[in-house]
Write a protein that holds these residues in place. Structure first.
Motif, PDB file in Angstrom:
ATOM      1  N   THR A  96       1.002  -1.291   0.101  1.00 31.83           N
ATOM      2  CA  THR A  96      -0.097   0.069  -0.061  1.00 31.83           C
ATOM      3  C   THR A  96       0.768   1.274   0.041  1.00 31.83           C
ATOM      4  OG1 THR A  96      -0.102  -0.320   2.445  1.00 31.83           O
ATOM      5  CG2 THR A  96      -1.735  -1.167   1.119  1.00 31.83           C
ATOM      6  N   THR A  97       1.544   1.595   1.068  1.00 36.22           N
ATOM      7  CA  THR A  97       2.417   2.690   1.102  1.00 36.22           C
ATOM      8  C   THR A  97       3.590   2.815   0.208  1.00 36.22           C
ATOM      9  OG1 THR A  97       2.112   2.763   3.718  1.00 36.22           O
ATOM     10  CG2 THR A  97       3.903   4.052   2.790  1.00 36.22           C
ATOM     11  N   GLY A  98       4.251   1.570  -0.087  1.00 35.58           N
ATOM     12  CA  GLY A  98       5.230   1.319  -1.002  1.00 35.58           C
ATOM     13  C   GLY A  98       4.885   1.547  -2.373  1.00 35.58           C
ATOM     14  N   VAL A  99       3.977   0.391  -2.946  1.00 35.30           N
ATOM     15  CA  VAL A  99       3.692   0.522  -4.398  1.00 35.30           C
ATOM     16  C   VAL A  99       2.603   1.295  -4.778  1.00 35.30           C
ATOM     17  CG1 VAL A  99       2.803  -1.340  -5.877  1.00 35.30           C
ATOM     18  CG2 VAL A  99       4.481  -2.190  -4.234  1.00 35.30           C
ATOM     19  N   ILE A 100       1.514   1.230  -4.075  1.00 31.80           N
ATOM     20  CA  ILE A 100       0.310   2.235  -4.498  1.00 31.80           C
ATOM     21  C   ILE A 100       0.742   3.598  -4.315  1.00 31.80           C
ATOM     22  CG2 ILE A 100      -2.244   2.668  -4.257  1.00 31.80           C
ATOM     23  CD1 ILE A 100      -2.436  -0.076  -3.418  1.00 31.80           C
ATOM     24  N   THR A 101       1.114   3.935  -3.259  1.00 32.89           N
ATOM     25  CA  THR A 101       1.567   5.408  -3.007  1.00 32.89           C
ATOM     26  C   THR A 101       2.521   5.766  -3.929  1.00 32.89           C
ATOM     27  OG1 THR A 101       0.371   5.462  -0.942  1.00 32.89           O
ATOM     28  CG2 THR A 101       2.051   7.192  -1.391  1.00 32.89           C
ATOM     29  N   GLY A 102       3.417   5.146  -4.132  1.00 36.27           N
ATOM     30  CA  GLY A 102       4.837   5.314  -4.822  1.00 36.27           C
ATOM     31  C   GLY A 102       4.610   5.500  -6.364  1.00 36.27           C
ATOM     32  N   LEU A 103       3.454   4.542  -6.721  1.00 37.14           N
ATOM     33  CA  LEU A 103       2.972   4.704  -8.210  1.00 37.14           C
ATOM     34  C   LEU A 103       2.310   5.976  -8.349  1.00 37.14           C
ATOM     35  CD1 LEU A 103       2.626   3.755 -11.052  1.00 37.14           C
ATOM     36  CD2 LEU A 103       0.933   2.515 -10.140  1.00 37.14           C
ATOM     37  N   GLY A 104       1.478   6.434  -7.352  1.00 43.81           N
ATOM     38  CA  GLY A 104       0.719   7.705  -7.501  1.00 43.81           C
ATOM     39  C   GLY A 104       1.531   8.997  -7.532  1.00 43.81           C
ATOM     40  N   LEU A 105       2.644   8.907  -6.646  1.00 45.38           N
ATOM     41  CA  LEU A 105       3.609   9.988  -6.692  1.00 45.38           C
ATOM     42  C   LEU A 105       4.421  10.063  -8.157  1.00 45.38           C
ATOM     43  CD1 LEU A 105       4.790   9.879  -2.904  1.00 45.38           C
ATOM     44  CD2 LEU A 105       3.392  11.650  -4.053  1.00 45.38           C
ATOM     45  N   ALA A 106       4.618   9.043  -8.304  1.00 46.42           N
ATOM     46  CA  ALA A 106       5.432   9.023  -9.791  1.00 46.42           C
ATOM     47  C   ALA A 106       4.576   9.648 -10.949  1.00 46.42           C
ATOM     48  CB  ALA A 106       5.735   7.474 -10.100  1.00 46.42           C
ATOM     49  N   LEU A 107       3.099   9.222 -10.834  1.00 48.69           N
ATOM     50  CA  LEU A 107       2.283   9.691 -11.990  1.00 48.69           C
ATOM     51  C   LEU A 107       2.172  11.113 -11.898  1.00 48.69           C
ATOM     52  CD1 LEU A 107      -0.010   6.617 -12.381  1.00 48.69           C
ATOM     53  CD2 LEU A 107       1.815   7.214 -13.787  1.00 48.69           C
ATOM     54  N   ASN A 108       2.771  11.761 -10.694  1.00 51.24           N
ATOM     55  CA  ASN A 108       2.409  13.209 -10.615  1.00 51.24           C
ATOM     56  C   ASN A 108       3.902  13.896 -10.855  1.00 51.24           C
ATOM     57  OD1 ASN A 108      -0.263  14.715  -9.336  1.00 51.24           O
ATOM     58  ND2 ASN A 108      -0.055  12.277  -8.551  1.00 51.24           N
ATOM     59  N   PHE A 109       4.959  13.382 -10.211  1.00 50.63           N
ATOM     60  CA  PHE A 109       6.115  14.021 -10.338  1.00 50.63           C
ATOM     61  C   PHE A 109       6.697  14.047 -11.596  1.00 50.63           C
ATOM     62  CE2 PHE A 109      10.708  13.260 -10.048  1.00 50.63           C
ATOM     63  CZ  PHE A 109      11.097  14.649  -9.384  1.00 50.63           C
ATOM     64  N   GLN A 110       6.956  13.097 -12.446  1.00 45.50           N
ATOM     65  CA  GLN A 110       7.489  13.178 -13.805  1.00 45.50           C
ATOM     66  C   GLN A 110       6.570  14.097 -14.741  1.00 45.50           C
ATOM     67  OE1 GLN A 110       8.884   9.593 -15.405  1.00 45.50           O
ATOM     68  NE2 GLN A 110       8.536  10.172 -17.509  1.00 45.50           N
ATOM     69  N   PRO A 111       5.284  13.958 -15.072  1.00 47.67           N
ATOM     70  CA  PRO A 111       4.623  14.975 -15.718  1.00 47.67           C
ATOM     71  C   PRO A 111       4.758  16.339 -15.055  1.00 47.67           C
ATOM     72  CG  PRO A 111       3.250  13.051 -15.117  1.00 47.67           C
ATOM     73  CD  PRO A 111       4.611  12.978 -14.101  1.00 47.67           C
TER      74      PRO A 111
END
Length: 458
Positions: free
Chosen positions: A117-132
């Motif tokens: 949850t904290t690692g995979v799901i939240t990490g993926l969500g932050l990645a989809l925000n950070f790079q764009p």
């Protein structure tokens, strides 16, 4: 695979360097803050998680490592999504995922569930925000881009100053579960930032000068043909092995010395406060006319300074020594944070940046997975924090040498480019010499591009 960027403006549109770009900069500031501060801020909960699940420090360190690995390792996926759907829709989906991960984590009953949850799901969500958000910042700024990068990067220390004490406060009043639930609600602000990422449009809805941009690949691997990009990617990957280790361990180091929890968490606030001023300052310095062509060497110095700070910080034996370490680490860490993506933008240019940043983040993901857990293993085996800081410093110092030496020899051995003959106009068309001169002067700046010199191209 083909597909054009949905929200990229028509060919020939110059970066506005202001206007709505300031709103984009603010959104990037917030996204950068959440993306980089979260993996460090959750370390405040590590002691409580160790007691809750009866695990060691190396096991809890995987939470931060998986978060960072998802932020970095999903880079190519983010590039594909941006090139297919555009920045704004991808960021909206990412904000929802990031929030969902932290809310779900508050109901977890094992450390493995926290990894998911904290690692995979939240990490993926932050990645989809950070790079764009970085891609949009690169489109809106050209001449002021180093300053914009420095200001956006300052979001990391600002949010670290706020989230670290907030995390400790939430843990004291609501426990780690309540803290995770409230932090999940805060992450919904990423969706607000996504709404600010308005696509660039030509004035009056007209197409800019020049031919239409051909459909691009969803992931452009041709950047690996650029030796400068390869050197940068290798150096950045080595740097990440040790860059994030000290902020993850410094709070526990202080607690191990007998420092109260509140004062120990304050160390991250000190680090973040110094970092707030270091990043914009480094951005302003990198934007100076005489400095900008040598930004690669400035970045190398920043990495060397950071690694040297880690080595000297290993001698700290009390709370005062750790405060001094956090001050100098904040300066060097801020310089690295402000310059890393500015240098990458200068190397590959606007058109390839969306793919280049995704590939670089993927390469760095492996190092992120190795860095903090290896430090945790070393700590579990020796119970000596100094060894952890020495290892981190050696890794960052090595990366600075890789970049500066690779940059130097790549330039020295690069064959001189053969002079190109100016294309001759058709015989039946008369071209005024002033028009040709104007074209040659303005063409390199089309669509927000920066004229590359050997120094900025590595």
């Amino acid at each position: 695979m083909g597909g054009a960027v949905v929200d990229e403006g028509p060919t020939g549109i110059k970066a506005p360097d202001g206007g709505w770009g300031w709103a984009v900069l603010w959104g990037c500031f917030v996204i950068t803050g959440f993306s980089y501060a979260f993996p460090k801020a959750v370390s405040v909960f590590f002691k409580e998680l160790m007691r809750e699940f009866g695990i060691g420090y190396s096991d809890t360190a995987w939470v931060s490592s998986i978060l960072l690995a998802m932020l970095y390792g999903t880079g190519p996926l983010c590039s594909v999504c941006v090139n297919r759907f555009g920045c704004r829709p991808v960021m909206l989906a990412g904000g929802l995922l990031a929030s969902l991960g932290m809310v779900s984590a508050s109901f977890c009953g094992s450390i493995v569930q926290l990894y998911l949850t904290t690692g995979v799901i939240t990490g993926l969500g932050l990645a989809l925000n950070f790079q764009p958000s970085l891609i949009m910042l690169n489109r809106y700024f050209n001449k002021r881009r180093p300053m914009a990068n420095g200001l956006a990067a300052a979001g990391s220390p600002v949010f670290l100053c706020a989230l670290s004490p907030l995390g400790q406060l939430l843990q004291d009043h609501y426990g780690w579960r309540g803290g995770f639930l409230i932090l999940g609600g805060l992450l919904l602000n990423c969706c607000v930032c996504a709404a600010l990422m308005r696509p660039l449009e030509a004035p009056g809805g007209r197409q800019g000068p020049g031919p239409q941009r051909p459909a691009r690949r969803l992931l452009d691997l041709s950047v690996f043909r650029d030796r400068g990009f390869v050197i940068y990617a290798v150096a950045a990957s080595v740097m990440v092995l040790g860059l994030f280790v000290p902020p993850v361990f410094v709070v526990s180091y202080a607690k191990d010395l007998g420092v109260p929890d509140t004062r120990a968490a304050f160390l991250l606030t000190v680090l973040g406060f110094i970092d707030i001023f270091a990043r914009p300052t480094a951005g302003f310095v990198a934007g100076l006319k005489r400095v900008r062509p040598y930004s690669v060497y400035l970045f190398s110095f920043a990495m060397f300074f950071n690694g040297f700070t880690d080595l000297t910080g290993s001698t700290a034996g009390d709370y005062g020594g750790l405060v001094v370490f956090c001050i100098f680490f904040g300066i060097s860490y801020g310089m690295v944070g402000a310059l890393q993506f500015e240098v990458l933008m200068a190397i590959v240019g606007t058109q390839q940046f969306s793919s280049a940043i995704g590939l670089v983040l993927l390469l760095e993901a492996v190092a992120v997975l190795i860095g903090p857990p290896s430090g945790g293993k070393l700590l579990d085996a020796t119970h000596v924090y100094q060894y952890v800081f020495i290892l981190a410093g050696a890794e960052v110092l090595t990366s600075s040498l890789v970049l500066v030496l690779g940059n130097f020899f790549c330039i020295g051995r690069r064959p001189a480019a053969a002079p190109e003959e100016a294309p001759k106009p058709p015989e039946d068309v008369r071209v005024d010499s002033r028009e040709v001169e104007h074209f040659l002067k303005t063409e390199p700046e089309q669509n927000g591009e920066v004229v590359h010199t050997p120094e900025t191209s590595v």
